[in-house]
Design an enzyme around this catalytic site. Structure first.
Site, short mmCIF file in Angstrom:
data_model
loop_
_atom_site.label_atom_id
_atom_site.label_comp_id
_atom_site.label_asym_id
_atom_site.label_seq_id
_atom_site.Cartn_x
_atom_site.Cartn_y
_atom_site.Cartn_z
N TYR A 241 0.84 -1.20 0.00
CA TYR A 241 0.00 0.00 0.00
C TYR A 241 0.87 1.25 0.00
CZ TYR A 241 1.04 0.56 5.00
OH TYR A 241 1.68 0.73 6.21
N CYS A 242 0.26 2.37 -0.36
CA CYS A 242 0.95 3.66 -0.34
C CYS A 242 -0.11 4.75 -0.11
CB CYS A 242 1.72 3.90 -1.63
SG CYS A 242 0.70 3.86 -3.12
N THR A 243 0.24 5.99 -0.35
CA THR A 243 -0.68 7.10 -0.04
C THR A 243 -1.94 7.09 -0.90
OG1 THR A 243 1.22 8.47 0.59
CG2 THR A 243 -0.87 9.60 0.20
N CYS B 132 2.49 2.28 -5.01
CA CYS B 132 2.41 0.84 -4.75
C CYS B 132 2.07 0.06 -6.02
CB CYS B 132 1.42 0.53 -3.63
SG CYS B 132 -0.22 1.22 -3.81
N ILE C 39 -4.13 4.67 0.92
CA ILE C 39 -4.63 5.03 2.25
C ILE C 39 -5.77 6.04 2.14
CG2 ILE C 39 -4.01 6.01 4.49
CD1 ILE C 39 -1.09 5.17 3.85
#
Length: 238
Positions: free
Chosen positions: A61-63, A68, A97
């Site tokens: 996952y990433c922002t 990602c 996220i």
């Protein structure tokens, strides 16, 4: 089996300091100490390839979902080229996220979930003037502390050392004092350069050196395997 899929944070290490996902077993995600996304291929080569933990489906996952997706695609290719792993997928959190926070907030407002049901802890770092965002600014729980005074904090600032731009968790009071240094060595380097009138590049301080060693070993970043060198190696194997 719950909690058996490795969960990896693809963001930079200062972002994951103030917020991160946990598994169903309440274990924090793997948070690589990378300083920038360009170090991701090197991290995969050093810590993922050949590691038994990652010979199964992996979740990343990433922002907002962009990093990602790129990181997961490259990881999938690198793992497949390594030849010692099945075709287990590398998953990404669609929308990152940001999308998850929006979804869980809708679920809370609809009465289907509570804040305790969220798998995200802390706040989400964003690249604008807000600094970070959370579902509820009034009740958010901070998972990090001020680098200087140690109080609970999720506000990011920078080392006050001349020429040092390391991002730190710093409360507003400490930042206003203007004396926050990433480490004692940073202050020593600054004093030494001022006394010597040195015009050459600023040497790396001890805390940054330690972070690099945690990633690449005692020889530092020189031993990193970049995306290009890995592709060349895989081409030779084929």
């Amino acid at each position: 089996k719950e909690g058996s899929i490795p969960l990896i944070d693809v963001r930079n290490h200062y972002e994951s300091r103030i917020g991160y996902f946990v598994t169903s077993n309440d274990e924090a995600a793997v948070r690589p100490a990378v300083r920038r996304f360009s170090q991701w291929p090197g991290y995969v080569a050093r810590h993922v390839l050949g590691n038994e933990i990652y010979k199964k489906p992996i979740a990343t996952y990433c922002t907002g979902g962009i990093r990602c997706e790129k990181g997961a695609r490259w990881m999938q290719e690198a793992l497949a080229a390594e030849g010692d792993r099945s075709d287990a997928p590398v998953y990404t959190l669609h929308g990152g996220i940001v999308a998850y926070q929006a979804w869980i907030q809708q679920e809370i407002e609809a009465g289907r979930k509570t804040q305790e049901d969220s798998f995200f802890r802390g706040t989400n770092y964003v690249f604008d003037g807000r600094g970070s965002i959370s579902m509820d600014a009034d009740t958010r729980k901070k998972v990090s502390t001020c680098h200087e005074c140690g109080i609970s904090e999720d506000r990011l600032g920078k080392c006050a050392g001349t020429g040092c731009h390391l991002v730190l968790v710093v409360c507003e009071r400490c930042e206003k004092r203007g004396q926050v240094r990433c480490c004692d060595d940073c202050g020593r380097i600054e004093t030494s350069q001022q006394q010597d009138g040195a015009s050459r590049g600023r040497p790396i301080c001890q805390c940054e050196s330690d972070r690099e060693k945690s990633l690449w070993g005692d020889k530092g970043a020189k031993i990193r395997k970049t995306k290009q060198t890995l592709k060349a190696r895989h081409a030779e194997v084929r």
